[in-house]
Write a protein that holds these residues in place. Structure first.
Motif, PDB file in Angstrom:
ATOM      1  N   ARG A   1       0.834  -1.207   0.000  1.00  0.00           N
ATOM      2  CA  ARG A   1       0.000   0.000   0.000  1.00  0.00           C
ATOM      3  C   ARG A   1       0.868   1.257   0.000  1.00  0.00           C
ATOM      4  O   ARG A   1       1.972   1.264   0.558  1.00  0.00           O
ATOM      5  CB  ARG A   1      -0.875   0.043   1.250  1.00  0.00           C
TER       6      ARG A   1
ATOM      7  N   THR B   1     -10.890   7.892   6.080  1.00  0.00           N
ATOM      8  CA  THR B   1      -9.735   7.116   5.649  1.00  0.00           C
ATOM      9  C   THR B   1      -9.152   7.742   4.393  1.00  0.00           C
ATOM     10  O   THR B   1      -9.806   8.517   3.693  1.00  0.00           O
ATOM     11  CB  THR B   1     -10.120   5.660   5.371  1.00  0.00           C
TER      12      THR B   1
ATOM     13  N   TRP C   1      -7.343   7.376   0.638  1.00  0.00           N
ATOM     14  CA  TRP C   1      -7.344   6.494  -0.521  1.00  0.00           C
ATOM     15  C   TRP C   1      -6.576   7.146  -1.659  1.00  0.00           C
ATOM     16  O   TRP C   1      -6.355   8.364  -1.677  1.00  0.00           O
ATOM     17  CB  TRP C   1      -8.772   6.194  -0.982  1.00  0.00           C
ATOM     18  N   GLN C   2      -6.217   6.312  -2.635  1.00  0.00           N
ATOM     19  CA  GLN C   2      -5.589   6.821  -3.853  1.00  0.00           C
ATOM     20  C   GLN C   2      -6.106   6.013  -5.043  1.00  0.00           C
ATOM     21  O   GLN C   2      -6.446   4.828  -4.917  1.00  0.00           O
ATOM     22  CB  GLN C   2      -4.058   6.705  -3.774  1.00  0.00           C
TER      23      GLN C   2
ATOM     24  N   ILE D   1      -7.917   1.452  -7.322  1.00  0.00           N
ATOM     25  CA  ILE D   1      -8.133   2.192  -6.080  1.00  0.00           C
ATOM     26  C   ILE D   1      -7.610   1.366  -4.913  1.00  0.00           C
ATOM     27  O   ILE D   1      -7.750   0.133  -4.895  1.00  0.00           O
ATOM     28  CB  ILE D   1      -9.623   2.549  -5.878  1.00  0.00           C
ATOM     29  N   GLN D   2      -6.979   2.038  -3.975  1.00  0.00           N
ATOM     30  CA  GLN D   2      -6.416   1.358  -2.813  1.00  0.00           C
ATOM     31  C   GLN D   2      -6.363   2.329  -1.639  1.00  0.00           C
ATOM     32  O   GLN D   2      -6.193   3.538  -1.815  1.00  0.00           O
ATOM     33  CB  GLN D   2      -5.004   0.851  -3.118  1.00  0.00           C
ATOM     34  N   GLN D   3      -6.504   1.776  -0.460  1.00  0.00           N
ATOM     35  CA  GLN D   3      -6.406   2.602   0.737  1.00  0.00           C
ATOM     36  C   GLN D   3      -4.943   2.929   1.029  1.00  0.00           C
ATOM     37  O   GLN D   3      -4.067   2.061   0.954  1.00  0.00           O
ATOM     38  CB  GLN D   3      -7.027   1.868   1.922  1.00  0.00           C
TER      39      GLN D   3
ATOM     40  N   ARG E   1      -8.419  13.060  -1.124  1.00  0.00           N
ATOM     41  CA  ARG E   1      -8.243  11.605  -1.134  1.00  0.00           C
ATOM     42  C   ARG E   1      -8.994  10.905  -0.010  1.00  0.00           C
ATOM     43  O   ARG E   1      -8.667   9.774   0.320  1.00  0.00           O
ATOM     44  CB  ARG E   1      -6.757  11.276  -1.017  1.00  0.00           C
TER      45      ARG E   1
ATOM     46  N   ASP F   1     -11.248  -3.873   1.619  1.00  0.00           N
ATOM     47  CA  ASP F   1     -11.416  -2.603   0.925  1.00  0.00           C
ATOM     48  C   ASP F   1     -12.635  -2.618   0.016  1.00  0.00           C
ATOM     49  O   ASP F   1     -13.411  -1.654  -0.041  1.00  0.00           O
ATOM     50  CB  ASP F   1     -10.165  -2.277   0.109  1.00  0.00           C
TER      51      ASP F   1
END
Length: 694
Positions: free
Chosen positions: A388, A541, A543-544, A554-556, A666, A676
Motif C-alpha cells: 500500500r 480514511t 485512498w488513492q 483504487i487502494q487505501q 483523497r 477494501d
C-alpha cells in the motif's frame, strides 16, 4: 396540653444541614405496639415540622412515646432518635439531630503547594469493595477549593454497612487524575472530612506537561522546526543531516533494513527508467563513521515479541572497516523501544535532531503523490501493510529542544553502558544549544516502568500531553494516527465532547490496522465508547486511485502518522500511536502494565505564555491540503468537520461515475467492513469499473 406536633433540624457531624431526608414519626409503646404518626422531609436548611392528630396514637393514650426515624430518600434508615416518653408538649422540639453511625457524605478541600485554593477541579468519591467500586458522587471544587458530596447509604450498603472511601481529584474536564487519597476504611462518621489534598497548580492547570511536578520538564523556546510530511522527504532530510555531522551521530530505531534506500536520483513524483538508488541509510552512517572526528552510535530495539534487526545491522558494519560506528541493542521483553530519533552534533550550536515516523524499511518509503504502484517502495512491502502507499509525518529541529532529544538517547545509551558494557562509552551531559528561532517545543516521552533505573517509575508524558490538549480544545481536534485504540485517549475525547457541545473531532485513521486484534478494539472505542455515529465526530480514511491494467485502480493509503492538532494552538508529532502500549499501557493486548519507549515533540503556539508563531495552523493547512485539496480561506460556518464531510461525500459520488475519480482530495468516510472492496460497496460505490487493490 395534648401533643400533636414534632419539629427539629437534621445536621451531620460537622453541623451542616441535611436537606431532602425522609422523616418518620412513631408512637413507640414497645414491640409490637408501634403507631405511625406522620412523615415528611427536611427542607433546604435541614429543618422539619410534622403535625398529626392525637387520635393517631390512640384514644386511651394521652401522652405518646415519640420516636423519630431519619431515612435517606431511598428509604434507608440513617438514624433513630432516643425515645421521648410521655410527651405532654403540644409541639415536641427536638432541636438539632446529629446523624452519626451511618455515612452519608464526604467533604474536603484542594490546595496548591503554596496553600492557595484551586477552583473547578473534578472530585469523584468511590466506595471500594471486593469487586471494584461503587461511585458515591461527583462534584467540583468551589472558589475556596472546598467540595462536598452527599449520598444515600443505599449506594454502598449492599455488601457492607460502612463504606471504604477513596477520593480522586481530576482536572477541570475530568480527564487527568491529579491526586488520590488513601482508603478510609469502615467509615462510620455521617460526613467524612478528608484532610486537605495538595496538588501542584501546574499539574492541575494549563497545556504544559508536568508529570505531576511543579515544573515543566523539557520545555524550550527559540527553536526552528521543520515538519516533514511523507517519508521520501523525511529520509532525504535525514541523510543530509548525517552527511553534515562534524562530531557525533546518534540514531535510535525500531528496525533498519540493511538495504533501505533513503533517496533516489532525481526527485520526480513518478519514477522513470533513469531512477535508481542514490543513498542507503547505512552507507550514510558508515561514511560518517569514517570521517575524522565523527563518532556514530546506533541503538536498536531488541524484543521478544516484535522481530528485530540488531544482528543484521551489526553484521553489516562488521564486514566494513575501519569506522567508528557502534551498534547496541535496547532489549525489552513485551514493550518495544519504539522511539525513532536522530541527533547530530549534540550540544553544539549546529546540533540538529529528528523524530522519525517510520522504521527504515523500504515498504514505508513514499512520496506525497502516494502512487498505487511505485517500485521505490520495494517489492515486499512493510509487515502488515503490504505494498500500500504510506502516509507519515516526521519532524526536524534546531535549537534548545535538540538537547532534550539528545538526553533521551543518552538515557538509553548510558543505561546499556552500565548493564552490558561495564560503563564503557557513557555519554556526558548535554549542553543546551542557543536559541535559533521562535518556536516553543516541549519534548514528551513514554517510558516503561523499571526499564531504566533513572526513570524507574516510568513516564506517561505523551498521554498527559494529549489529555491536557484535548481538555483545553475549544473548536476542533484533529487526530491523524495509525491506531485508535487507547482507552485513555477515548475517555479524554468523551469528556471533552460532553462539556463542550460545539467541539468537533476529526479522525484520519486506518480501517485495517497492521495489528489484526486492534481492529476490534478500535471499533469498540468508536461505537461502544464514543457512541458513533456522533454529530460532533467524523472518521475518515485515506485512498488513492490510478491506472491499473487499463482500468482505474483504487487502494487505501496506510496512515502511519502520529499527529495530533488542537485548534491552531497545539500540535504533536512523534512516534507514539494512539494505542495503549504507546500511552497508558497495553490493555488491548491484556498487558496493562506494559508501555513502550516513545518520543513526541509538542508545538505550542500562542498558549501557556509561549509566543504565537502560526506553526500549528500552517501544519494543519499543509496536511489538510494534501488530504482534502484546496482549502477555503476561513472556517466554514458549520465548522471544519462539515468540510471533511462534504469532500468525502463528493468523492463517494465521483467514484460512482462512468469514469471513476476522486473529485476533491483523497478521503472517504470510515467504514467497519474488513476488506477494501466491502468498504467501498458499503459506501454505495459501484466498483465494477475499478480494480480494488486490497
Amino acid at each position: 396540653m395534648v401533643n400533636t406536633s414534632v419539629s427539629g433540624r437534621v445536621v451531620d457531624t460537622t453541623g451542616a444541614p441535611q436537606p431532602g431526608l425522609n422523616v418518620r414519626v412513631y408512637d413507640d409503646d414497645g414491640w409490637p405496639f408501634r403507631d405511625f404518626l406522620q412523615q415528611g422531609a427536611t427542607d433546604s436548611v435541614g429543618a422539619f415540622s410534622l403535625t398529626y392528630p392525637a387520635e393517631a396514637y390512640g384514644l386511651d393514650e394521652r401522652r405518646p412515646d415519640v420516636v423519630v426515624e431519619i431515612r435517606s430518600t431511598g428509604g434507608s434508615l440513617l438514624f433513630v432518635t432516643k425515645k421521648a416518653t410521655d410527651v405532654a408538649e403540644e409541639v415536641l422540639q427536638l432541636g438539632d439531630i446529629t446523624l452519626s453511625g451511618v455515612n452519608v457524605g464526604v467533604q474536603g478541600r484542594v490546595l496548591d503547594v503554596q496553600g492557595r485554593p484551586i477552583a473547578g477541579l473534578v472530585i469523584v468519591a468511590t466506595d471500594l469493595d471486593l469487586i471494584g467500586g461503587d461511585p458515591l458522587g461527583r462534584t467540583a471544587t468551589d472558589a475556596d477549593g472546598r467540595w462536598s458530596l452527599s449520598y444515600s447509604p443505599t449506594v454502598y450498603n449492599e455488601l457492607s454497612e460502612r463504606p471504604d472511601i477513596v477520593v480522586t481529584v481530576f482536572d477541570r474536564v475530568g480527564i487527568r487524575q491529579l491526586a488520590q487519597t488513601s482508603e478510609a476504611r469502615n467509615v462510620a462518621e455521617s460526613v467524612l472530612v478528608v484532610k486537605d489534598i495538595v496538588v501542584p497548580r501546574a499539574a492541575a492547570e494549563g497545556w504544559l506537561v508536568t508529570l505531576g511536578r511543579s515544573n515543566t520538564p523539557r520545555l524550550s523556546s527559540g527553536n526552528d522546526v521543520e515538519v516533514l510530511v511523507d517519508n521520501a522527504i523525511a529520509a532525504r532530510r535525514l541523510v543530509e543531516l548525517i552527511d553534515a555531522a562534524t562530531t557525533e551521530v546518534h540514531l535510535a530505531q525500531l528496525a533498519i533494513d540493511t538495504g533501505f534506500i533513503a533517496t533516489f536520483t532525481g526527485q520526480d513524483p513518478v519514477p522513470t527508467n533513469a531512477t535508481h538508488a542514490d543513498s542507503l541509510v547505512l552507507d550514510s552512517l558508515f561514511k560518517a563513521g569514517q570521517r575524522p572526528g565523527v563518532t556514530v552510535r546506533v541503538l536498536l530495539n531488541e524484543n521478544a515479541i516484535v522481530p528485530d534487526t540488531i544482528d543484521e545491522v551489526r553484521d553489516w558494519f562488521a564486514q566494513r572497516a575501519p569506522h567508528t560506528v557502534s551498534v547496541r541493542s535496547f532489549p525489552l521483553t513485551f514493550e518495544t523501544m519504539h522511539a525513532k530519533i536522530l541527533i547530530t552534533d549534540p550540544g553544539l550550536p549546529t546540533a540538529r535532531a529528528m523524530i522519525i515516523g517510520s522504521p527504515f524499511e523500504q515498504g514505508y518509503w513514499d512520496t506525497p503523490s502516494h502512487l498505487l504502484v511505485d517500485p521505490r517502495r520495494g517489492s515486499h512491502g512493510a509487515s502488515g501493510i503490504g505494498l500500500r502507499p504510506v502516509h507519515d509525518v516526521s519532524i526536524s529541529m534546531t535549537g534548545p529542544a535538540t538537547a532534550d532529544i539528545a538526553r533521551t538517547f543518552s538515557l538509553m545509551w548510558n543505561h546499556r553502558s552500565d548493564v552490558a558494557f561495564r560503563g564503557a562509552d557513557k555519554l556526558p551531559s548535554i549542553v543546551q544549544p542557543p536559541a535559533v528561532g521562535s518556536q516553543s517545543v516541549q519534548i514528551v516521552r513514554s517510558i516503561p516502568q523499571r526499564a531504566i533505573p533513572a526513570t524507574a517509575k516510568g513516564e506517561a508524558g505523551v498521554l498527559e500531553a494529549y489529555q491536557r490538549a484535548i481538555g483545553a480544545a475549544t473548536d476542533v481536534i484533529y487526530l491523524e494516527n495509525q491506531y485508535f485504540s487507547s482507552g485513555e485517549a477515548v475517555h479524554a475525547l468523551r469528556r471533552a465532547l460532553a462539556v463542550n457541545p460545539s467541539l468537533q473531532v476529526i479522525l484520519l485513521i486506518n480501517q485495517s490496522p497492521d495489528i489484526p486484534t486492534y481492529r476490534r478494539w478500535q471499533q469498540w472505542r468508536m461505537v461502544g465508547e464514543l457512541g458513533m455515529p456522533h454529530p460532533q465526530i467524523g472518521a475518515f480514511t485515506l485512498w488513492q486511485i490510478g491506472p491499473v491494467a487499463g482500468k482505474t485502480g483504487i487502494q487505501q493509503v496506510y496512515v502511519h502518522s502520529k499527529v495530533g492538532i488542537v485548534d491552531t494552538s497545539w500540535a504533536t508529532v512523534g512516534t507514539a500511536n494512539l494505542d495503549g502500549i504507546s500511552l497508558e499501557g497495553a490493555r488491548e493486548l491484556y498487558r496493562g502494565d506494559k508501555r513502550s519507549v516513545e518520543v513526541n515533540a509538542v508545538l505550542l503556539d500562542g498558549v501557556a505564555d509561549q509566543p504565537a508563531t502560526g506553526a500549528v495552523g500552517a501544519l494543519r493547512s499543509r496536511l489538510w491540503s494534501e488530504h482534502l485539496g484546496p482549502l477555503p480561506a476561513s472556517r466554514p460556518p458549520q465548522g471544519w468537520l462539515s468540510l471533511w464531510q462534504e469532500r468525502a461525500a463528493a468523492n463517494v459520488a465521483s467514484l460512482s461515475l462512468n469514469s471513476p475519480r476522486m473529485s476533491r482530495g483523497r478521503i472517504l468516510p470510515y467504514r467497519f467492513e474488513t476488506k477494501d472492496a466491502d468498504q467501498l460497496a458499503g459506501l454505495g460505490i459501484d466498483t465494477s469499473r475499478m480494480v480494488v487493490l486490497d
